[in-house]
Motif scaffolding. Structure first.
Motif, PDB file in Angstrom:
ATOM      1  N   SER A 293       0.293   9.885  -6.146  1.00 42.99           N
ATOM      2  CA  SER A 293       1.117   9.150  -4.635  1.00 42.99           C
ATOM      3  C   SER A 293       1.914   8.229  -6.557  1.00 42.99           C
ATOM      4  CB  SER A 293       0.930   7.963  -3.936  1.00 42.99           C
ATOM      5  OG  SER A 293      -0.421   7.714  -4.642  1.00 42.99           O
TER       6      SER A 293
ATOM      7  N   GLN B 210       6.399  -0.832  -8.422  1.00 43.65           N
ATOM      8  CA  GLN B 210       5.796  -1.153  -9.756  1.00 43.65           C
ATOM      9  C   GLN B 210       5.994  -1.445 -11.668  1.00 43.65           C
ATOM     10  OE1 GLN B 210       4.186  -0.903  -6.181  1.00 43.65           O
ATOM     11  NE2 GLN B 210       4.343   1.688  -7.419  1.00 43.65           N
TER      12      GLN B 210
ATOM     13  N   THR C  63      -0.206  -0.971   1.847  1.00 42.55           N
ATOM     14  CA  THR C  63      -1.347  -1.447   0.433  1.00 42.55           C
ATOM     15  C   THR C  63      -2.307  -3.086   1.127  1.00 42.55           C
ATOM     16  OG1 THR C  63      -0.218  -0.339  -0.678  1.00 42.55           O
ATOM     17  CG2 THR C  63      -1.112  -2.381  -1.580  1.00 42.55           C
TER      18      THR C  63
ATOM     19  N   HIS D 156       3.671  -8.703  -5.684  1.00 36.23           N
ATOM     20  CA  HIS D 156       2.584  -7.740  -6.401  1.00 36.23           C
ATOM     21  C   HIS D 156       2.756  -9.091  -7.781  1.00 36.23           C
ATOM     22  CE1 HIS D 156       3.774  -4.608  -5.241  1.00 36.23           C
ATOM     23  NE2 HIS D 156       5.196  -4.405  -5.963  1.00 36.23           N
TER      24      HIS D 156
ATOM     25  N   SER E 119      -0.247   1.481  -7.950  1.00 36.17           N
ATOM     26  CA  SER E 119      -0.386   0.430  -6.991  1.00 36.17           C
ATOM     27  C   SER E 119      -0.579  -0.215  -7.785  1.00 36.17           C
ATOM     28  CB  SER E 119      -1.656   0.929  -5.465  1.00 36.17           C
ATOM     29  OG  SER E 119      -3.210   0.823  -6.293  1.00 36.17           O
TER      30      SER E 119
ATOM     31  N   ALA F 136       3.826  -0.343   0.759  1.00 38.35           N
ATOM     32  CA  ALA F 136       3.083  -1.744   0.450  1.00 38.35           C
ATOM     33  C   ALA F 136       3.139  -2.666   1.200  1.00 38.35           C
ATOM     34  CB  ALA F 136       4.456  -2.168  -0.643  1.00 38.35           C
TER      35      ALA F 136
ATOM     36  N   LEU G 282      -1.475   3.797  -0.308  1.00 40.47           N
ATOM     37  CA  LEU G 282      -1.374   3.936  -1.720  1.00 40.47           C
ATOM     38  C   LEU G 282      -0.180   3.860  -2.216  1.00 40.47           C
ATOM     39  CD1 LEU G 282      -4.408   6.669  -2.722  1.00 40.47           C
ATOM     40  CD2 LEU G 282      -4.291   4.363  -3.257  1.00 40.47           C
ATOM     41  N   SER G 283       0.915   4.588  -0.905  1.00 36.99           N
ATOM     42  CA  SER G 283       2.492   3.951  -0.768  1.00 36.99           C
ATOM     43  C   SER G 283       3.271   3.720  -0.876  1.00 36.99           C
ATOM     44  CB  SER G 283       2.736   6.096  -0.883  1.00 36.99           C
ATOM     45  OG  SER G 283       2.434   6.190   1.156  1.00 36.99           O
TER      46      SER G 283
END
Length: 457
Positions: A86, A70, A386, A152, A89, A383, A380-381
């Motif tokens: 973690s 990130q 997520t 992202h 996010s 991608a 949370l860790s």
């Protein structure tokens, strides 16, 4: 042979005395010193102290200085959701919008500088680590790969963009490639020996889409790293088997894979292209939830089952979970450094079987409404986890009480038992009424809604 020399020789395809070892201890480094993840990723002194503890305890041939995908996105306007155990996010996507509208890069989307966001902290720690252990340990700088950075910025729409908006998607990925080259340059200037281009979402696309959109930006990034005199690694998560060949064609020095990929298959493809392979100790079933003997035995068995250990780096499949027991990682280090003696220690050891007797499987044929089950490593860790969980949550929000949804994270032991009983092969995955619908592939919103609508009939 010095640890750094061992890793460099491995990357160059030269003989070494034993397999090189790289613990991907990102936020786990903070765990060693009692710091939360959000502390260690925002405080230079705490990060440096934690990394030095990784170096002391785990005796690495190479180690990353930070594992935070990130970092660049935060500089480019993404809001972060910070966590204690973690990495953060992504909370908001600046280029998000209607999936029927193309992504547009606004003029204010500039390239981050060494003074942007948390880069001053990261680059400071890199220079300090270089001075302290750089003569003996190869240091990794991790940057966010073009596709994951694009996701992202754009959100889940990036997956449908590749079908609907060719030119705009290519423009966005080229921009993200420029960001990757810039951040790689800053880290090389700070003394990093290896630049890992971490792009977990590459496992979520087809090889055709890779060749259409990813070959150019990734090749340019790896060419730039090579021109700057550093080594490179293509770091991917999930079941990236279908893309290993095209990944290698972008000419990284190495690639890192996780437990979803068959190591022997990856080694065969890597050797064909002269690409070293790193991996793939399971993160949760072995490192997090196993004991020290489990970890030592896994490493010894893995090494003993490899007839040819050339072109291989032992590493966790991805960033180690925050609370990975210290003894487990020490056991891995001991097994790779002192393999013969550890082999004797574990030769009669039999690991504890996972008890599935307490797992209750729903009566899928007699459900009142469709049940969507989402199996993840940890959204949370991870991608890919997520984005898969997010599209599932969006579907749940859209359907409301018409469907049920449950998530199972295999960071929890009881969920590992469920994964075994249901014979879940790949993560992340979505099951609907007990049937596998999406395995290590993030569906578009429309595809998931179609699947749920079909389950209602």
């Amino acid at each position: 042979m010095q640890p750094k020399e061992r890793l460099f020789k491995t990357l160059k395809g030269e003989p070494v005395d034993r397999v090189a070892w790289v613990p991907f201890a990102g936020v786990h480094s903070g765990f060693l010193k009692g710091y939360a993840a959000d502390e260690v990723l925002q405080d230079a002194d705490k990060l440096y102290e934690s990394l030095m503890e990784v170096n002391r305890l785990y005796k690495p041939d190479g180690q990353p200085v930070i594992f935070d995908l990130q970092l660049e996105a935060e500089c480019l306007g993404c809001e972060l959701q910070w966590e204690k155990n973690s990495p953060p996010s992504i909370k908001t996507h600046p280029l998000d919008g209607d999936e029927e509208e193309p992504p547009v890069i606004p003029c204010e989307c500039t390239i981050p500088t060494p003074e942007s966001g948390r880069f001053p902290i990261v680059l400071d720690v890199m220079r300090r680590m270089k001075e302290s252990v750089g003569d003996t340990t190869a240091l990794y700088g991790l940057i966010t790969g073009p596709f994951t950075l694009a996701s992202h910025l754009r959100g889940n729409n990036i997956f449908t963009d590749m079908f609907d908006f060719d030119e705009e998607t290519e423009e966005l990925l080229n921009y993200c490639s420029k960001v990757a080259k810039a951040t790689a340059g800053y880290m090389i200037d700070a003394g990093m020996d290896v630049i890992a281009v971490v792009d977990p979402l590459i496992s979520q696309i087809s090889s055709n889409h890779f060749e259409e959109y990813m070959t150019k930006p990734f090749t340019e990034v790896f060419d730039y790293i090579r021109e700057r005199g550093a080594y490179s690694s293509f770091f991917v998560c999930g079941d990236a088997t279908r893309n290993l060949e095209v990944m290698c064609e972008t000419k990284p020095d190495s690639m890192s894979i996780d437990e979803n990929v068959d190591l022997q298959v990856a080694l065969e493809i890597g050797r064909k292209h002269g690409v070293v392979v790193g991996g793939n100790i399971p993160l949760t079933t072995v490192m997090l939830n196993g004991n020290q003997m489990d970890n030592m035995k896994f490493v010894v068995d893995l090494l003993d089952n490899m007839e040819d250990k050339s072109g291989f780096i032992l590493a966790p499949g991805c960033d180690m979970p925050y609370a990975t027991p210290i003894d487990n990682a020490i056991g891995v280090a001991q097994a790779v450094i002192e393999t013969d003696s550890v082999r004797e220690m574990v030769k009669n050891y039999v690991g504890e079987e996972i008890d599935t007797s307490g797992v209750v499987i729903p009566d899928y044929e007699n459900l009142d409404k469709p049940l969507m089950e989402v199996f993840t490593l940890d959204p949370l860790s991870c991608a890919a986890c997520t984005y898969m969980f997010r599209v599932a949550q969006e579907a749940k929000d859209a359907f409301g009480d018409k469907i049920d949804m449950v998530e199972y994270r295999i960071t929890e032991k009881e969920n590992i038992a469920r994964v075994k009983k249901m014979e879940v092969k790949k993560l992340p995955s979505i099951y609907i009424n007990g049937e596998l619908e999406f395995s290590s592939i993030i569906p578009s919103k429309s595809k998931l809604e179609d699947a749920l609508n079909a389950a209602m009939k």
